[in-house]
Design a protein around this motif. Structure first.
Motif, PDB file in Angstrom:
ATOM      1  N   ASN A   1      86.903  96.876  88.122  1.00  0.00           N
ATOM      2  CA  ASN A   1      87.129  95.665  87.338  1.00  0.00           C
ATOM      3  C   ASN A   1      85.840  94.969  86.955  1.00  0.00           C
ATOM      4  O   ASN A   1      85.813  94.216  85.991  1.00  0.00           O
ATOM      5  CB  ASN A   1      88.011  94.702  88.126  1.00  0.00           C
TER       6      ASN A   1
ATOM      7  N   LEU B   1      97.375 107.185  94.879  1.00  0.00           N
ATOM      8  CA  LEU B   1      96.695 105.988  94.381  1.00  0.00           C
ATOM      9  C   LEU B   1      97.017 105.911  92.894  1.00  0.00           C
ATOM     10  O   LEU B   1      96.769 106.874  92.161  1.00  0.00           O
ATOM     11  CB  LEU B   1      95.191 106.148  94.588  1.00  0.00           C
TER      12      LEU B   1
ATOM     13  N   VAL C   1      81.786 106.351  93.245  1.00  0.00           N
ATOM     14  CA  VAL C   1      82.605 105.584  92.298  1.00  0.00           C
ATOM     15  C   VAL C   1      84.060 105.462  92.748  1.00  0.00           C
ATOM     16  O   VAL C   1      84.834 104.701  92.163  1.00  0.00           O
ATOM     17  CB  VAL C   1      82.556 106.184  90.870  1.00  0.00           C
TER      18      VAL C   1
ATOM     19  N   MET D   1      90.758  98.549  98.104  1.00  0.00           N
ATOM     20  CA  MET D   1      89.383  98.101  97.872  1.00  0.00           C
ATOM     21  C   MET D   1      88.358  99.206  98.115  1.00  0.00           C
ATOM     22  O   MET D   1      88.319  99.794  99.190  1.00  0.00           O
ATOM     23  CB  MET D   1      89.091  96.895  98.766  1.00  0.00           C
TER      24      MET D   1
ATOM     25  N   TYR E   1      96.924  90.804  88.034  1.00  0.00           N
ATOM     26  CA  TYR E   1      97.816  91.666  88.823  1.00  0.00           C
ATOM     27  C   TYR E   1      99.113  90.980  89.235  1.00  0.00           C
ATOM     28  O   TYR E   1      99.559  91.079  90.374  1.00  0.00           O
ATOM     29  CB  TYR E   1      97.062  92.250  90.031  1.00  0.00           C
TER      30      TYR E   1
END
Ligand SMILES: Nc1nc2c(c(=O)[nH]1)N[C@H]1C(S)=C(S)[C@@H](COP(=O)(O)O)O[C@H]1N2
Ligand SMILES: [Mo]
Length: 427
Positions: free
Chosen positions: A100, A145, A242, A260, A282
């Motif tokens: 983000n 995920l 990443v 996170m 969100y």
């Protein structure tokens, strides 16, 4: 609600694709991007929904990664190409990438890096990676995920944000330390309500949002906390930087926003977290499907709540639109299904665009949070165009439908996916 920040070029490309009104293969995508750099940015009330399996963009490799479909460079939004979903486990090198904030650490110095647990605890504690590896019982979970905005290109009216196809998801074996074990070491004091997570990335966030620090929180009494893992391995290897090296939070069944990356700060809070990424971004309409209408939003009639668990979904992986199937010969239709709300219990396939359905065979069960492979033997009798469709049912009793979803942020898409297949004369 947040705008993931598509570039003008992307918007322009989408406008062109929308006008053409076609599902595109990757080759044509690159062409569209190359030819319309100066077209005006469209509004997202049109163009029509995109139906291509993947989002549209060039294949670009980040460090430690294979080439992925780049939607946006900064902050990075890179989507996993469809072919990687032939396996129920996604290689870490091919796992999608999304952050983000624009400034992601380029390296981590493990001699100084620590995971800190502080806030309303008896003893603030910190752990080196070596301590996490050596001093705690390792646990593993197979879990999907998925970005809450996965498949956002399906939304109609269109929504701003990363224009994901279906590739903002992946499944891995995550190994690490139980979050509860770390909290126990610090000793959560009474009067605590939430636990907050923060990584090492930085950047301004959405303009004027106050979202310069990406922080997410979970309720201390949320049962998902007992399943959370602070993961140092992904498919048995260190995480790509990443994707969160050295550790990331794994929240099985929940959307990725809570997972996170480069997790470095855990704070026990005595008040509910009202930071931008909890109170404004969100959010989904407060119903299980997360759906509402543009009018209801305009009339301020919609109650929102933070996104949490992922609804049931299923995907056709092969054959894709490039495969020509011969009439009279068997072909195996294959794909994946998943749900964050209970194991996948049934997958059905239609070869007539969703009019009739037959059960697919379920493949190996890797656990309720993992991708469930499925396959379906199909022998098309005559040449022509066929529309395949797949729908899954989960243990909570929910079956996917054709009902579209709409919400302002473009989250929780789980409508039935379709795939056109050309069947040719055999011989
Ligand atoms: N530190 C950090 N963790 C983060 C984010 C972030 O911006 N910063 N984004 C979240 C979101 S919205 C997604 S979709 C996933 C993406 O994980 P990946 O890049 O490993 O695919 O990370 C989550 N964890
Ligand atoms: Mo996301």
């Amino acid at each position: 609600m947040t705008d993931d920040g598509p570039t003008l070029t992307r918007r322009a490309a989408l406008a062109l694709l929308g006008t053409a009104g076609t599902a595109l293969a990757l080759g044509r995508t690159a062409l569209a991007q190359a030819t319309v750099p100066t077209a005006p940015a469209p509004t997202f009330s049109g163009p029509g929904p995109l139906t291509a399996w993947n989002g549209l963009g060039p294949l670009i490799a980040l460090p430690q990664k294979v080439p992925l479909i780049r939607l946006v460079d900064r902050p990075p939004l890179y989507e996993t190409p469809r072919a990687y979903f032939q396996s129920p486990f996604t290689p870490a090198s091919a796992f999608f990438v999304r952050s983000n904030l624009s400034i992601f650490p380029a390296s981590i110095d493990l001699t100084t890096w620590r995971l800190r647990v502080a806030g309303n605890v008896r003893t603030p504690v910190s752990f080196s990676l070596a301590e996490l590896l050596q001093n705690f019982e390792p646990v593993s979970v197979n879990a999907v995920l998925q970005c809450s905005g996965n498949s956002r290109t399906r939304f109609q009216p269109r929504r701003p944000g990363g224009q994901w196809g279906n590739g903002a998801m992946g499944c891995a074996t995550w190994t690490g330390v139980r979050l509860r074990d770390l909290l126990k070491k610090a000793g959560v004091k009474s009067g605590s309500v939430q636990v907050q997570f923060q990584g090492l990335d930085k950047g301004a966030g959405a303009p004027g949002s106050g979202g310069a620090e990406y922080k997410k929180s979970l309720d201390l009494n949320d049962p998902v906390l007992d399943e959370c893992i602070v993961a140092y391995a992904m498919n048995g290897q260190p995480l790509p930087l990443v994707n969160g090296f050295p550790v990331r939070l794994v929240v099985p069944g929940y959307f990725a926003t809570y997972w996170m990356k480069t997790l470095s700060f855990i704070r026990v809070l005595t008040e509910p977290d009202t930071n931008f990424w909890m109170a404004t971004a969100y959010l989904q309409p407060d119903n299980p499907r997360g759906t509402t209408t543009p009018q209801a939003v305009k009339d301020k009639k919609v109650k929102f709540r933070p996104v949490s668990s992922m609804p049931v979904r299923s995907f056709i992986v092969t054959p894709d639109e490039t495969v020509k199937v011969p009439a009279g010969l068997p072909v195996t239709v294959q794909g994946l299904a998943m749900s964050g709300r209970g194991a996948v219990t049934k997958v059905e396939v239609s070869t007539d665009g969703g009019r009739t359905w037959r059960a697919a065979s379920l493949g190996e069960d890797h656990g309720r949070y993992a991708f469930r492979p499925w396959s379906f033997a199909w022998t098309p009798k005559t040449a022509g165009q066929y529309t395949l469709a797949v729908r899954a049912t989960d243990a909570s009793g929910v079956t996917q439908t054709d009902q579209p979803i709409w919400n302002p942020s473009g989250y929780l898409w789980n409508t039935i996916e379709r795939q056109t297949v050309t069947v040719g004369q055999a011989g």
